[in-house]
Design an enzyme around this catalytic site. Structure first.
Site, mmCIF file in Angstrom:
data_model
loop_
_atom_site.group_PDB
_atom_site.id
_atom_site.type_symbol
_atom_site.label_atom_id
_atom_site.label_comp_id
_atom_site.label_asym_id
_atom_site.label_seq_id
_atom_site.Cartn_x
_atom_site.Cartn_y
_atom_site.Cartn_z
ATOM 1 N N ASP A 10 0.878 -1.160 0.000
ATOM 2 C CA ASP A 10 0.000 0.000 0.000
ATOM 3 C C ASP A 10 0.928 1.226 0.000
ATOM 4 O O ASP A 10 2.098 1.120 0.389
ATOM 5 C CB ASP A 10 -0.862 -0.040 1.265
ATOM 6 C CG ASP A 10 -1.653 1.227 1.438
ATOM 7 O OD1 ASP A 10 -2.317 1.647 0.476
ATOM 8 O OD2 ASP A 10 -1.591 1.823 2.535
ATOM 9 N N ASP A 12 -0.119 5.050 0.850
ATOM 10 C CA ASP A 12 -0.372 6.027 1.922
ATOM 11 C C ASP A 12 -0.324 5.339 3.291
ATOM 12 O O ASP A 12 -1.131 4.459 3.572
ATOM 13 C CB ASP A 12 -1.769 6.648 1.740
ATOM 14 C CG ASP A 12 -1.878 7.479 0.473
ATOM 15 O OD1 ASP A 12 -0.991 8.311 0.230
ATOM 16 O OD2 ASP A 12 -2.860 7.299 -0.272
ATOM 17 N N SER A 117 -5.416 5.255 -4.101
ATOM 18 C CA SER A 117 -5.284 6.684 -4.418
ATOM 19 C C SER A 117 -5.192 6.959 -5.912
ATOM 20 O O SER A 117 -4.524 6.235 -6.653
ATOM 21 C CB SER A 117 -4.038 7.248 -3.740
ATOM 22 O OG SER A 117 -3.826 8.575 -4.165
HETATM 23 C C1 BG6 Z 1 -5.784 5.742 0.200
HETATM 24 C C2 BG6 Z 1 -5.825 6.514 1.503
HETATM 25 O O1 BG6 Z 1 -4.493 5.290 -0.038
HETATM 26 O O2 BG6 Z 1 -6.200 6.583 -0.878
HETATM 27 C C3 BG6 Z 1 -7.217 7.094 1.714
HETATM 28 O O3 BG6 Z 1 -5.509 5.659 2.585
HETATM 29 C C4 BG6 Z 1 -7.619 7.943 0.509
HETATM 30 O O4 BG6 Z 1 -7.221 7.870 2.892
HETATM 31 C C5 BG6 Z 1 -7.516 7.107 -0.764
HETATM 32 O O5 BG6 Z 1 -8.944 8.420 0.659
HETATM 33 C C6 BG6 Z 1 -7.854 7.904 -2.023
HETATM 34 O O6 BG6 Z 1 -6.874 8.878 -2.208
HETATM 35 P P1 BG6 Z 1 -6.910 10.021 -3.310
HETATM 36 O O7 BG6 Z 1 -5.481 10.491 -3.368
HETATM 37 O O8 BG6 Z 1 -7.361 9.396 -4.591
HETATM 38 O O9 BG6 Z 1 -7.870 11.053 -2.835
HETATM 39 MG MG MG Z 2 -2.708 3.076 3.666
#
Ligand code: BG6
Ligand code: MG
Length: 219
Positions: A10, A12, A117
C-alpha cells in the site's frame, strides 16, 4: 508451501505518511462546512476511496448534500491535499521502507504498489520512487476500492505472480481485508497491526526482518 515471489505495498501510510495530509485536508473541508470531524473519524477513511471517504465524513452532516455538491467538495479536498503534497520529498519515506525495498530487489522479489489513491503517480514522483516498482496499481485503474481485492489482484497480475505467492503490506483495516480477500498473505503495520486476519504484524517496516516477511509462518 509457497515461496513469496512478490510484495505488494500500500502507498499512503506504508511507504509515505500522506495519511496526515489526508486528515488535514478533510478537516479543513469539514470545518468549512460545520461538520464535526476528528482523528478518530479519520481512522475510518484509511484505505478507502475519496468519494467513499466523503460519504463517511457526511454521516455527521447537518444537511443533505446533492451529488453536484459532493463532487465539488471532493474536488476542494483534493486541491487542498495536492497543495500539502507539494511539501513531499524523498526524506519523507517511512522508517525501514528504503532498506526493505533494496533488500527485496537484491533477492529478486517483485515489488508493486496497490493503492486506492488517484494521486499515486504524483506521490511516487515526489518521493523519488517513480521508477522503482515493477508495477503500480492505483485508484485510476480500479472501480472498486479496498476492502475489495481488485487493486491487489491487478498488481499481482501486472507482475505475473499468483496470489498465493504475494505478500501485501498494509496500514488500513480495509486493506488487510482486501489482501486476505485476494488470497494473499498480509503484513499489517501501524494502526492495522491489531487486525485479527493479518498474517504478520509489525510496528513499521524497520521492526521486521526480510526473512520474517518472506517466510510462510503464520503469526
Ligand atoms: C488511500 C488513503 O491510499 O487513498 C485514503 O488511505 C484515501 O485515505 C484514498 O482516501 C484515495 O486517495 P486520493 O489520493 O485518490 O484522494
Ligand atoms: Mg494506507
Amino acid at each position: 508451501m509457497h515461496k513469496t515471489a512478490a510484495v505488494i505495498f500500500d502507498l499512503d501510510g506504508v511507504i509515505v505518511s500522506t495519511d496526515e495530509f489526508h486528515y488535514l485536508a478533510w478537516k479543513e473541508l469539514a470545518d468549512a462546512e460545520g461538520i464535526p470531524f476528528d482523528r478518530e473519524d479519520n481512522e475510518r477513511l484509511r484505505g478507502v476511496s475519496r468519494m467513499e471517504s466523503l460519504d463517511i465524513l457526511l454521516e455527521k452532516a447537518l444537511k443533505p448534500y446533492s451529488d453536484a455538491n459532493k463532487a465539488d467538495m471532493a474536488e476542494r479536498k483534493n486541491a487542498m491535499y495536492r497543495g500539502l503534497l507539494e511539501r513531499l520529498s524523498p526524506a519523507d519515506l517511512l522508517t525501514g521502507v528504503a532498506e526493505v525495498i533494496d533488500g527485496l530487489r537484491l533477492r529478486g522479489v517483485k515489488i508493486a504498489i496497490g493503492s486506492s489513491s488517484k494521486n499515486a503517480s504524483r506521490i511516487l514522483k515526489a518521493i523519488g520512487l517513480a521508477d522503482t516498482f515493477d508495477a503500480v496499481a492505483d485508484g485510476t485503474h480500479i472501480t472498486r476500492s479496498k476492502p475489495d481485492p481488485e487493486v491487489f489482484t491487478l498488481a499481482a497480475h501486472l507482475v505475473g505472480i499468483p496470489p498465493e505467492q504475494c505478500l501485501v503490506v498494509e496500514d488500513a483495516h480495509a486493506g488487510v481485508e482486501a489482501g486476505v480477500a485476494a488470497g494473499m498473505r498480509v503484513l499489517a503495520v501501524g494502526p492495522a497491526a491489531d487486525h485479527p486476519s493479518a498474517t504478520l504484524r509489525a510496528k513499521d517496516l524497520s521492526a521486521i526482518s526480510l526473512d520474517e516477511m518472506l517466510s510462510h509462518r503464520t503469526a
